[in-house]
Design a protein around this motif. Structure first.
Motif, PDB file in Angstrom:
ATOM      1  N   UNK A  72       0.871  -1.171   0.000  1.00 23.20           N
ATOM      2  CA  UNK A  72       0.000   0.000   0.000  1.00 23.20           C
ATOM      3  C   UNK A  72       0.908   1.221   0.000  1.00 23.20           C
ATOM      4  N   UNK A  73       0.846   2.000  -1.077  1.00 22.17           N
ATOM      5  CA  UNK A  73       1.727   3.158  -1.267  1.00 22.17           C
ATOM      6  C   UNK A  73       0.881   4.431  -1.309  1.00 22.17           C
ATOM      7  N   UNK A  77       6.995   3.642  -8.502  1.00 23.72           N
ATOM      8  CA  UNK A  77       5.685   2.989  -8.555  1.00 23.72           C
ATOM      9  C   UNK A  77       5.560   2.100  -9.788  1.00 23.72           C
ATOM     10  N   UNK A  78       6.037   2.577 -10.921  1.00 20.61           N
ATOM     11  CA  UNK A  78       5.925   1.796 -12.154  1.00 20.61           C
ATOM     12  C   UNK A  78       6.830   0.562 -12.130  1.00 20.61           C
ATOM     13  N   UNK A  79       8.039   0.709 -11.604  1.00 20.45           N
ATOM     14  CA  UNK A  79       8.930  -0.445 -11.501  1.00 20.45           C
ATOM     15  C   UNK A  79       8.354  -1.492 -10.548  1.00 20.45           C
ATOM     16  N   UNK A  80       7.813  -1.024  -9.434  1.00 20.80           N
ATOM     17  CA  UNK A  80       7.256  -1.966  -8.478  1.00 20.80           C
ATOM     18  C   UNK A  80       6.032  -2.672  -9.055  1.00 20.80           C
ATOM     19  N   UNK A  81       5.243  -1.960  -9.826  1.00 19.49           N
ATOM     20  CA  UNK A  81       4.066  -2.580 -10.444  1.00 19.49           C
ATOM     21  C   UNK A  81       4.484  -3.709 -11.397  1.00 19.49           C
ATOM     22  N   UNK A  82       5.592  -3.504 -12.095  1.00 19.07           N
ATOM     23  CA  UNK A  82       6.100  -4.557 -12.970  1.00 19.07           C
ATOM     24  C   UNK A  82       6.584  -5.768 -12.170  1.00 19.07           C
ATOM     25  N   UNK A  83       7.117  -5.520 -10.973  1.00 15.31           N
ATOM     26  CA  UNK A  83       7.676  -6.599 -10.160  1.00 15.31           C
ATOM     27  C   UNK A  83       6.598  -7.430  -9.463  1.00 15.31           C
ATOM     28  N   UNK A 139       2.936  -6.735  -9.801  1.00 18.91           N
ATOM     29  CA  UNK A 139       1.652  -6.781 -10.480  1.00 18.91           C
ATOM     30  C   UNK A 139       0.617  -5.844  -9.890  1.00 18.91           C
ATOM     31  N   UNK A 140      -0.414  -5.585 -10.678  1.00 23.21           N
ATOM     32  CA  UNK A 140      -1.460  -4.643 -10.278  1.00 23.21           C
ATOM     33  C   UNK A 140      -2.232  -5.099  -9.043  1.00 23.21           C
ATOM     34  N   UNK A 141      -2.410  -6.404  -8.913  1.00 26.12           N
ATOM     35  CA  UNK A 141      -3.242  -6.903  -7.816  1.00 26.12           C
ATOM     36  C   UNK A 141      -2.604  -6.695  -6.452  1.00 26.12           C
ATOM     37  N   UNK A 142      -1.271  -6.625  -6.415  1.00 28.20           N
ATOM     38  CA  UNK A 142      -0.570  -6.558  -5.130  1.00 28.20           C
ATOM     39  C   UNK A 142       0.024  -5.178  -4.835  1.00 28.20           C
ATOM     40  N   UNK A 150     -10.372  -5.284   1.591  1.00 22.68           N
ATOM     41  CA  UNK A 150     -10.281  -6.618   1.009  1.00 22.68           C
ATOM     42  C   UNK A 150      -8.840  -7.085   0.835  1.00 22.68           C
ATOM     43  N   UNK A 151      -7.963  -6.177   0.399  1.00 19.07           N
ATOM     44  CA  UNK A 151      -6.607  -6.579   0.044  1.00 19.07           C
ATOM     45  C   UNK A 151      -5.652  -6.609   1.225  1.00 19.07           C
ATOM     46  N   UNK A 152      -5.853  -5.731   2.224  1.00 18.18           N
ATOM     47  CA  UNK A 152      -4.824  -5.567   3.252  1.00 18.18           C
ATOM     48  C   UNK A 152      -5.254  -5.963   4.660  1.00 18.18           C
ATOM     49  N   UNK A 153      -6.522  -5.916   4.967  1.00 18.53           N
ATOM     50  CA  UNK A 153      -6.915  -6.061   6.363  1.00 18.53           C
ATOM     51  C   UNK A 153      -7.193  -7.495   6.787  1.00 18.53           C
ATOM     52  N   UNK A 154      -7.116  -8.434   5.840  1.00 17.40           N
ATOM     53  CA  UNK A 154      -7.229  -9.848   6.217  1.00 17.40           C
ATOM     54  C   UNK A 154      -5.928 -10.398   6.777  1.00 17.40           C
ATOM     55  N   UNK A 155      -4.848  -9.660   6.578  1.00 18.11           N
ATOM     56  CA  UNK A 155      -3.526 -10.087   7.049  1.00 18.11           C
ATOM     57  C   UNK A 155      -3.227  -9.461   8.405  1.00 18.11           C
ATOM     58  N   UNK A 156      -2.858 -10.286   9.367  1.00 16.59           N
ATOM     59  CA  UNK A 156      -2.460  -9.806  10.691  1.00 16.59           C
ATOM     60  C   UNK A 156      -0.952  -9.970  10.808  1.00 16.59           C
ATOM     61  N   UNK A 157      -0.233  -8.871  10.912  1.00 15.24           N
ATOM     62  CA  UNK A 157       1.226  -8.937  10.964  1.00 15.24           C
ATOM     63  C   UNK A 157       1.685  -9.551  12.282  1.00 15.24           C
ATOM     64  N   UNK A 158       2.603 -10.521  12.227  1.00 20.17           N
ATOM     65  CA  UNK A 158       3.159 -11.067  13.467  1.00 20.17           C
ATOM     66  C   UNK A 158       3.870  -9.986  14.279  1.00 20.17           C
TER      67      UNK A 158
END
Length: 310
Positions: free
Chosen positions: A203-204, A243-249, A251-254, A295-303
């Motif tokens: 999340x940027x 942002x564009x380089x990271x999107x290539x690495x 993908x759009x979904x992540x 939907x994308x970020x809040x299902x994950x609970x960071x240790x």
């Protein structure tokens, strides 16, 4: 998953990033930091990252910007704008005072989250990354007071003088090479922490960059033309690039980047009089993106992060 929160630089415009996070917490009844494994922040994003790691809520950070902005960026009679032609626009003392008020005597190592905060070492002409003790070789930065880390990452050229508070190094704003720290955070996750690339989600948050008209004078311009536009071109150019380089690495979904590019002249790095408009922008964009954030970020609970040194 391994989730990264990456926070762009942008001066007082960082209130947009903080207000987006505050809206997420208020709407969904969560603590944002509970869902991220690594937080990266440059310049004003570094202040936000440090504050989150040290237990401040996003709303606390919004309130900090609103209350301290007029002190940090005071420019009576616009005399500092003239001064900026030959020296840093602000002497930085009000910024240091504000940082000491919010962080006190706490250190980088007191963070409850893994942090990576870029700065740049003018003396050695090399990048400088402040990192919490999340790897065995990271034995020094955790001892640095948080306000010093914040001063180093926010020492924007032409706005503030270099920070000499950490080992007498000449440190300036990390925005000179990583105004968008998302790519640096990705590399940290993979190369330092051993995370698999396909496990990373980012999340940027941007800071309402201006869509400037780049006049024809720059085509053949010299020091005068590029001297006035150079800082903004560098900051925006490498934010977009990261942002564009990271999107290539990954993908759009992540990758979710939330920003609100605005016409030239609306928001400035030191424009503290427009904070309410930045909050309003954040209210709109957080409303639009809230379903995907949930939907994308809040299902994950960071240790729980346990530093290797303290």
């Amino acid at each position: 998953m391994f989730q990264i929160l990456a926070l762009d630089g942008g001066g007082i415009r960082g209130i947009f990033s903080a207000a987006v996070l505050a809206a997420v917490e208020q709407d969904l009844g969560v603590r944002v930091v509970d869902h991220f494994d690594l937080i990266a922040g440059t310049s004003t994003g570094g202040i936000i990252a440090l504050a989150l790691g040290l237990g401040h809520s996003p709303q606390d950070i919004v309130d900090f910007y609103v209350s301290e902005g007029s002190n940090i960026f005071a420019n009576p009679f616009h005399l500092r704008s003239v001064k900026r032609l030959v020296r840093a626009k602000f002497d930085g003392r009000a910024l240091v005072d504000a940082l000491q008020r919010i962080f006190g005597d706490r250190k980088l190592g007191d963070s409850s989250k893994r942090l990576i905060i870029p700065s740049y070492n003018l003396g050695e002409d090399d990048v400088y990354l402040f990192r919490t003790a999340h790897h065995a070789r990271l034995r020094r930065d955790y001892r640095v007071p948080a306000w010093m880390v914040a001063q180093a990452t926010t020492a924007a050229p032409t706005y503030f003088p270099a920070a000499r508070c950490v080992d007498q190094l000449r440190l300036v704003d990390g925005g000179v090479f990583a105004n968008n720290p998302s790519l640096i955070a990705y590399i940290e996750a993979v190369a330092t922490l051993g995370t698999e690339p396909d496990e990373i989600r980012v999340l940027n948050l941007g800071t309402c960059d201006s869509l400037e008209h780049r006049g024809g004078s720059l085509d053949r311009g010299g020091l005068f033309q590029w001297g006035t536009a150079g800082v903004e071109v560098v900051l925006r150019g490498q934010s977009i690039s990261a942002a564009k380089h990271l999107r290539l690495l990954i993908g759009d979904d992540d990758l979710l980047r939330i920003d609100s590019p605005v016409p030239a002249g609306i928001f400035h790095l030191d424009g503290y009089k427009r904070t309410s408009d930045l909050v309003a922008k954040a209210a709109h964009h957080s409303r639009v993106h809230m379903p995907r954030i949930e939907k994308a970020f809040l299902n994950h609970q960071a240790p729980t992060f346990t530093p290797l040194y303290s």
